[in-house]
Write a protein that holds these residues in place. Structure first.
Motif, short mmCIF file in Angstrom:
data_model
loop_
_atom_site.label_atom_id
_atom_site.label_comp_id
_atom_site.label_asym_id
_atom_site.label_seq_id
_atom_site.Cartn_x
_atom_site.Cartn_y
_atom_site.Cartn_z
N MET A 1 0.73 -1.41 -0.02
CA MET A 1 -0.05 0.58 -0.42
C MET A 1 1.12 1.36 0.23
N ALA A 2 0.75 2.79 -0.43
CA ALA A 2 1.39 3.65 -1.05
C ALA A 2 0.83 4.00 0.85
N THR A 3 1.98 4.48 1.19
CA THR A 3 1.87 5.60 2.22
C THR A 3 2.47 7.05 1.69
N ALA A 4 1.77 8.24 2.36
CA ALA A 4 1.02 9.56 1.45
C ALA A 4 2.17 10.11 2.35
N PRO A 5 2.81 11.17 1.53
CA PRO A 5 4.14 12.17 2.50
C PRO A 5 3.38 13.20 3.45
N ALA A 6 4.10 13.42 4.58
CA ALA A 6 3.90 13.58 5.67
C ALA A 6 3.70 15.45 5.26
N ALA A 7 2.65 15.65 5.78
CA ALA A 7 2.52 17.29 5.32
C ALA A 7 3.94 18.10 5.56
N PRO A 8 4.56 18.87 4.95
CA PRO A 8 5.31 19.55 4.97
C PRO A 8 5.68 19.71 6.15
N VAL A 9 6.96 20.25 6.53
CA VAL A 9 7.14 21.80 7.33
C VAL A 9 7.59 23.32 7.06
N PRO A 10 7.08 23.83 7.91
CA PRO A 10 6.72 24.94 7.59
C PRO A 10 8.37 25.50 6.98
N ALA B 1 19.07 15.54 1.91
CA ALA B 1 18.07 13.97 2.71
C ALA B 1 18.02 15.09 3.64
N VAL B 2 18.54 16.19 4.10
CA VAL B 2 18.03 17.57 5.01
C VAL B 2 16.46 18.08 4.24
N ALA B 3 16.97 18.31 3.56
CA ALA B 3 15.96 19.12 2.91
C ALA B 3 15.14 17.92 2.31
N SER B 4 14.94 17.21 2.11
CA SER B 4 13.78 15.97 1.95
C SER B 4 12.96 15.62 3.04
N LEU B 5 14.08 15.90 4.80
CA LEU B 5 13.12 15.40 5.95
C LEU B 5 12.52 16.42 5.99
N ARG B 6 12.80 18.07 5.60
CA ARG B 6 12.13 19.26 6.58
C ARG B 6 10.72 19.02 5.34
N LYS B 7 11.17 19.02 4.06
CA LYS B 7 9.96 19.06 2.66
C LYS B 7 8.56 17.55 3.33
N LEU C 1 9.49 9.26 7.20
CA LEU C 1 9.49 9.57 8.41
C LEU C 1 8.97 10.89 7.97
N GLN C 2 8.11 11.45 9.32
CA GLN C 2 7.31 12.59 9.50
C GLN C 2 7.82 13.10 10.76
N PRO C 3 7.10 13.74 10.85
CA PRO C 3 8.01 14.75 11.88
C PRO C 3 6.91 14.68 13.47
#
Length: 251
Positions: free
Chosen positions: A1-10, A146-152, A195-197
């Motif tokens: 099952m596909a996992t939707a991306p987390a809401a972006p960090v501001p 990787a840092v940019a992807s985490l924050r997005k 990875l979700q905040p």
């Protein structure tokens, strides 16, 4: 099952004073490609320094008589999703690394047990975790990507290394799409999680979503006590009133 991306960090979280705060991310690792196993990875990020704690179990134990090496990485820069079964384009029953890349993106940091953590170490079996389960703890420097992807909100943890016994005959005999000298099973994804905040502070510190529970319970108990005390005072006043009424009743 596909996992939707987390809401972006501001955007403010990626620059200025906010970037120096520690932000905690978690990924629940779920199986792909008809495999078993599960896990949880927690990543605490301060600037580009990541402290990673990971637990997984239920994976293939041995490969060619030796402990099975399970390559693992932080992928990113794509859709921030774990691939669905429909990502299998050639119909061999396996979502290969290449077929999954449009969903989770290329390797941005390698989660090795020692040494190199760059994408270039992504297929180095010697420094990959080994065996059916792992207790992984390491502090590393993440790549800027990787840092940019985490924050997005589009960073994805992918653990590789399918159990060939759980694959169809066709896939079992195929070569890897990224390292042709290896079997397809070794480099195909077995676990995946976005990875979700987490809430600031996290539930473990008592400052997350349950932080107010103790105060709320105390307030309820205090309120209940006040009601009981008020009821007791009213009862005593009523008793005194009845006694006085009796004492001064005309003969």
């Amino acid at each position: 099952m596909a996992t939707a991306p987390a809401a972006p960090v501001p955007a403010s979280a990626g620059a200025g004073p906010a970037a120096s705060r520690t932000v905690t991310y978690q990924a629940r690792l779920r199986p792909l490609n008809h495999q078993t196993g599960s896990g949880l990875l927690t990543l605490r990020l301060r600037e580009s320094t990541a402290t990673i704690t990971e637990r997984y179990s239920g994976l293939a134990a041995r490969l060619n008589g030796a402990p099975y090496p399970h390559l693992q990485h932080i992928h990113g820069g794509a859709r921030g999703m774990c691939p669905p079964a429909s990502a299998d384009r050639n119909g061999d029953g396996v979502v290969s690394t290449t077929e999954g890349t449009p969903y989770y993106g290329p390797i941005q940091t390698t989660l090795s047990v020692r040494g190199n953590v760059t994408p270039q170490a992504g297929t180095d079996l010697k420094i990959a975790p080994k065996g059916p389960s792992v207790r992984y703890e390491r502090t590393i420097t993440l790549s800027p990507a990787a840092v940019a992807s985490l924050r997005k909100g589009i960073a994805v943890v992918v653990v590789h290394g399918d159990d060939p016994r759980l694959l169809g005959r066709k896939a079992r005999n195929e070569k890897s799409d990224v390292v042709p000298s290896l079997p397809l099973a070794v480099t195909s994804p077995v676990l995946c999680g976005v990875l979700q905040p987490m809430p600031a502070g996290g539930a473990a510190t008592g400052t997350g979503s349950t932080a107010g529970t103790g105060h709320a319970e105390a307030a309820c108990l205090f309120g209940a006590g006040a009601v009981l005390a008020g009821a007791g005072a009213l009862a005593r006043a009523l008793l005194v009133w009845r006694r006085n009424r009796t004492a001064f009743r005309p003969a």
